[in-house]
Design an enzyme around this catalytic site. Structure first.
Site, PDB file in Angstrom:
ATOM      1  CD  GLU A   1      -0.088   7.127   5.475  1.00  0.00           C
ATOM      2  OE1 GLU A   1       1.072   7.209   6.318  1.00  0.00           O
ATOM      3  OE2 GLU A   1      -0.651   6.342   5.015  1.00  0.00           O
TER       4      GLU A   1
ATOM      5  CB  CYS B   1      -2.642   1.095  -2.839  1.00  0.00           C
ATOM      6  SG  CYS B   1      -2.448   2.672  -3.299  1.00  0.00           S
TER       7      CYS B   1
ATOM      8  CB  CYS C   1      -9.030   5.123  -0.520  1.00  0.00           C
ATOM      9  SG  CYS C   1      -7.364   5.702   0.343  1.00  0.00           S
TER      10      CYS C   1
ATOM     11  CE1 TYR D   1       2.589   5.677  -3.827  1.00  0.00           C
ATOM     12  CE2 TYR D   1       1.389   3.953  -4.513  1.00  0.00           C
ATOM     13  CZ  TYR D   1       2.771   4.138  -4.058  1.00  0.00           C
ATOM     14  OH  TYR D   1       3.795   3.501  -4.216  1.00  0.00           O
TER      15      TYR D   1
ATOM     16  CG  ASP E   1      -1.876   1.186   1.122  1.00  0.00           C
ATOM     17  OD1 ASP E   1      -2.741   1.157   0.222  1.00  0.00           O
ATOM     18  OD2 ASP E   1      -1.923   2.039   2.138  1.00  0.00           O
ATOM     19  CB  SER E   2       0.248   4.755  -0.951  1.00  0.00           C
ATOM     20  OG  SER E   2      -0.799   4.812  -0.148  1.00  0.00           O
TER      21      SER E   2
ATOM     22  CG  HIS F   1      -5.106   5.574   3.898  1.00  0.00           C
ATOM     23  ND1 HIS F   1      -4.633   5.077   2.744  1.00  0.00           N
ATOM     24  CD2 HIS F   1      -4.166   6.132   4.478  1.00  0.00           C
ATOM     25  CE1 HIS F   1      -3.083   4.967   2.774  1.00  0.00           C
ATOM     26  NE2 HIS F   1      -2.934   5.754   3.710  1.00  0.00           N
TER      27      HIS F   1
END
Length: 274
Positions: A151, A73, A183, A42, A10-11, A185
């Site tokens: 993040e 991702c 996503c 990303y 994943d990013s 996240h």
């Protein structure tokens, strides 16, 4: 190969939602996880750049002899899924199709919303997948600031609530009854998203559905790790500073991510697409 780890990419920390689902459904499996935190997010990047970053990480995982790749991702899935399946000999599982299947089955009025990064939404990946679902109308909205919040470990608060209200207003107007969190996240923001959209809207995360695809693929290929092979050993790497990744990993995944190593990919921007 049965004892080899599953490679998950994943990013950043978002893919830990997929890693958690895989561990819940396949507790004997070993994971080799890479978060490309040096280049997160990303979403605002050009597709070609995302493809280069993603293939560099996937190359590393394949070199570590993983038995499967999971592209956890959405931006990377949209950018390089076809390249990855042509480039590597191991099976490749992604996160877009599992979420589409679940949303198409869940919707009651045929109006489905998709939120994702700018790269994911502009790629049209979800619209292409939903094209095979008759009677479904898709409304996509880019939510570029959600990933930086996650993040940083921020998953609640007045500022985030205001941002969510602004992002999700077009989906409320479209009267969607099902919302794809496009996503990995975004499941970490499910509380605030559900608060804004209301209890009548079903939130669809690809994590559990992706883990089911991992289970199916490993079973079909007779690659499930046996019960008698000892406790699993996991490996977590970050291309950026490992300390914040480890802190968020313990919070979002659990003790499995207590130790995070550092991965340097000096040739990331030079990877050629097969």
């Amino acid at each position: 190969m049965m004892d080899a780890p599953i490679g998950i990419f994943d990013s950043g920390v978002g893919g830990l939602t997929v890693a958690r689902a895989v561990l819940d459904q396949l507790p004997n499996e070993q994971l080799s996880y890479v978060g490309d935190t040096a280049h997160v997010p990303y979403g605002p990047r050009p597709i070609a750049e995302v493809r280069r970053f993603a293939l560099a990480v996937l190359d590393h995982l394949v070199e570590q002899d993983v038995k499967m790749l999971v592209i956890a991702c959405n931006s990377a899935s949209a950018a390089c899924l076809r390249d990855a399946r042509e480039r590597y000999d191991v099976p490749v599982v992604e996160v877009v199709l599992p979420a589409v299947r679940r949303a198409a089955a869940a919707t009651r009025n045929g109006r489905v919303g998709v939120i994702g990064t700018r790269a994911t939404i502009t790629s049209g990946a979800y619209e292409d997948m939903f094209a095979a679902a008759p009677g479904v109308t898709v409304t996509g909205v880019a939510c570029p600031e959600f990933v930086p919040f996650v993040e940083r470990g921020v998953t609640s608060g007045r500022q985030l609530l205001g941002l969510a209200q602004a992002y999700l207003e077009p989906l409320q107007r479209a009267e969607v009854d099902t919302l794809v969190l496009g996503c990995t996240h975004y499941p970490l923001l499910a509380g605030v998203i559900s608060l804004v959209m209301g209890d009548g809207v079903t939130l669809v995360s690809s994590a559990d559905e992706t883990a089911k695809d991992v289970y199916r693929e490993l079973t079909a290929r007779d690659l499930l790790r046996g019960d008698d092979t000892g406790p699993p050993r996991h490996r977590f790497l970050a291309t950026g500073d490992p300390e914040p990744f480890a802190r968020l990993g313990r919070r979002f995944l659990g003790p499995e991510a207590a130790v995070v190593g550092s991965l340097t990919l000096p040739r990331t921007t030079q990877v050629e697409v097969a």
